[in-house]
Design an enzyme around this catalytic site. Structure first.
Site, PDB file in Angstrom:
ATOM      1  N   GLN A 128      -1.605   7.905   7.617  1.00 54.45           N
ATOM      2  CA  GLN A 128      -0.532   8.901   7.770  1.00 54.45           C
ATOM      3  C   GLN A 128       0.764   8.435   7.109  1.00 54.45           C
ATOM      4  OE1 GLN A 128      -1.167  11.966   8.870  1.00 54.45           O
ATOM      5  NE2 GLN A 128      -3.269  11.179   8.992  1.00 54.45           N
ATOM      6  N   GLU A 129       1.008   7.116   7.123  1.00 49.59           N
ATOM      7  CA  GLU A 129       2.219   6.592   6.466  1.00 49.59           C
ATOM      8  C   GLU A 129       2.236   7.000   5.008  1.00 49.59           C
ATOM      9  OE1 GLU A 129       3.239   2.439   6.890  1.00 49.59           O
ATOM     10  OE2 GLU A 129       2.237   2.304   8.811  1.00 49.59           O
ATOM     11  N   ILE A 169      16.116  -7.646   7.264  1.00 49.22           N
ATOM     12  CA  ILE A 169      17.055  -6.627   7.729  1.00 49.22           C
ATOM     13  C   ILE A 169      18.218  -6.579   6.740  1.00 49.22           C
ATOM     14  CG2 ILE A 169      18.638  -5.994   9.583  1.00 49.22           C
ATOM     15  CD1 ILE A 169      16.638  -7.313  11.494  1.00 49.22           C
ATOM     16  N   HIS A 225       8.379   3.271   9.222  1.00 47.93           N
ATOM     17  CA  HIS A 225       8.112   2.395  10.364  1.00 47.93           C
ATOM     18  C   HIS A 225       6.818   2.844  11.041  1.00 47.93           C
ATOM     19  CE1 HIS A 225       8.985  -0.307  13.640  1.00 47.93           C
ATOM     20  NE2 HIS A 225       8.687   0.671  14.478  1.00 47.93           N
ATOM     21  N   SER A 245       0.832  -1.213   0.000  1.00 44.27           N
ATOM     22  CA  SER A 245       0.000   0.000   0.000  1.00 44.27           C
ATOM     23  C   SER A 245       0.863   1.258   0.000  1.00 44.27           C
ATOM     24  CB  SER A 245      -0.981   0.004   1.176  1.00 44.27           C
ATOM     25  OG  SER A 245      -0.328   0.280   2.386  1.00 44.27           O
ATOM     26  N   ASN A 246       2.018   1.211   0.639  1.00 42.17           N
ATOM     27  CA  ASN A 246       2.907   2.384   0.586  1.00 42.17           C
ATOM     28  C   ASN A 246       3.449   2.585  -0.821  1.00 42.17           C
ATOM     29  OD1 ASN A 246       3.445   3.897   3.247  1.00 42.17           O
ATOM     30  ND2 ASN A 246       3.366   1.740   3.876  1.00 42.17           N
ATOM     31  N   MET A 255      10.538  -6.998   4.593  1.00 37.42           N
ATOM     32  CA  MET A 255      10.584  -7.678   5.881  1.00 37.42           C
ATOM     33  C   MET A 255      11.931  -8.325   6.225  1.00 37.42           C
ATOM     34  SD  MET A 255       7.789  -6.810   7.062  1.00 37.42           S
ATOM     35  CE  MET A 255       7.652  -7.784   8.559  1.00 37.42           C
TER      36      MET A 255
HETATM   37  C1  GRF Z   1       3.710  -0.611   6.899  1.00 40.06           C
HETATM   38  O1  GRF Z   1       2.964  -0.548   8.079  1.00 40.06           O
HETATM   39  C2  GRF Z   1       5.106  -0.091   7.116  1.00 40.06           C
HETATM   40  O2  GRF Z   1       5.169   0.943   8.055  1.00 40.06           O
HETATM   41  C3  GRF Z   1       5.836  -1.298   7.623  1.00 40.06           C
HETATM   42  O3  GRF Z   1       5.301  -2.376   6.907  1.00 40.06           O
HETATM   43  C4  GRF Z   1       3.987  -2.047   6.472  1.00 40.06           C
HETATM   44  C5  GRF Z   1       3.960  -2.203   4.982  1.00 40.06           C
HETATM   45  O4  GRF Z   1       2.682  -2.043   4.461  1.00 40.06           O
HETATM   46  N1  GRF Z   1       7.266  -1.138   7.475  1.00 40.06           N
HETATM   47  P1  GRF Z   1       2.468  -1.978   2.884  1.00 40.06           P
HETATM   48  O5  GRF Z   1       3.061  -3.249   2.295  1.00 40.06           O
HETATM   49  O6  GRF Z   1       3.152  -0.750   2.370  1.00 40.06           O
HETATM   50  O7  GRF Z   1       0.978  -1.920   2.704  1.00 40.06           O
END
Ligand code: GRF
Length: 203
Positions: A174-175, A93, A110, A14-15, A91
């Site tokens: 908000q992200e 590191i 984050h 989604s981001n 996901m």
């Molecule tokens: C988001 O909550 C981000 O902050 C975290 O992982 C999630 C990813 O969501 N790092 P998406 O795949 O962007 O929907």
């Protein structure tokens, strides 16, 4: 023309989609040059392909070492001539090798107000701790876990009747704004980094 961005994602994306929308709306001076995922089934890859963006599954299991895997990521990112790497729900590191060899800065988002609640399930951690505000942080990535210099943060209230899902949804909204804003500040050359401190020029 703007900057060329590489996005690393493992999941729903989604981001990534929010960044794609911001670019389409002219809110980011740049383009996504390539999307990479460690998960073949990542929705993020599908979103990218549907938009005509180069998108590849790079399978970590196909490499003998983490370094060999990351070297391949860096090769693809280098070939795509990217000036920024954005982690968007990636996901894994990244190793010190990746960070030291990357030819451009790496950003991450984050779902918590760092330095509080790093690691997995930042939203659940905030809820269980009893925090009254929560939020998200866009930061540069260093060799630690969610420990790099903070670019910007957005705050949301934690409500008495919140569940992990309702709080996560409020933060996610908000992200999507925060990541695009941070990328645009970078694209405009307005981020001045001095050790841990990131200043926004012209603010
Ligand atoms: C988001 O909550 C981000 O902050 C975290 O992982 C999630 C990813 O969501 N790092 P998406 O795949 O962007 O929907």
């Amino acid at each position: 023309m703007g900057i060329r961005i590489a996005v690393l994602a493992s999941g729903r994306g989604s981001n990534l989609v929010a960044i794609m929308h911001s670019i389409a709306e002219g809110k980011i001076d740049g383009e996504i040059a390539v999307v990479l995922s460690d998960k073949e089934e990542a929705k993020a890859l599908e979103h990218a392909k549907n938009a005509g963006i180069a998108a590849y599954h790079v399978n970590p299991k196909a490499y003998d070492t983490k370094e060999a895997y990351e070297k391949e990521l860096l090769r693809i990112i280098g070939e795509a001539d990217c000036q920024l790497i954005c982690l968007a729900g990636y996901m894994r590191i990244l190793s010190p090798y990746f960070i030291s060899q990357a030819h451009c800065p790496v950003m991450n988002i984050h779902p918590a107000l760092l330095p509080a609640f790093p690691g997995l399930h930042g939203q659940r951690q905030a809820l269980e701790y009893g925090a009254k505000v929560a939020g998200c942080t866009v930061h540069f990535v260093d060799e630690g876990m969610d420990s790099g210099a903070i670019i910007l943060q957005k705050v949301v209230p934690v409500l008495d009747n919140d569940t992990e899902d309702t709080l996560s949804a409020r933060i996610l909204e908000q992200e999507h704004k925060a990541y695009s804003e941070a990328i645009q500040l970078f694209a405009q050359g307005r981020l001045e980094v001095c050790g841990r401190i990131v200043k926004v020029k012209g603010e």
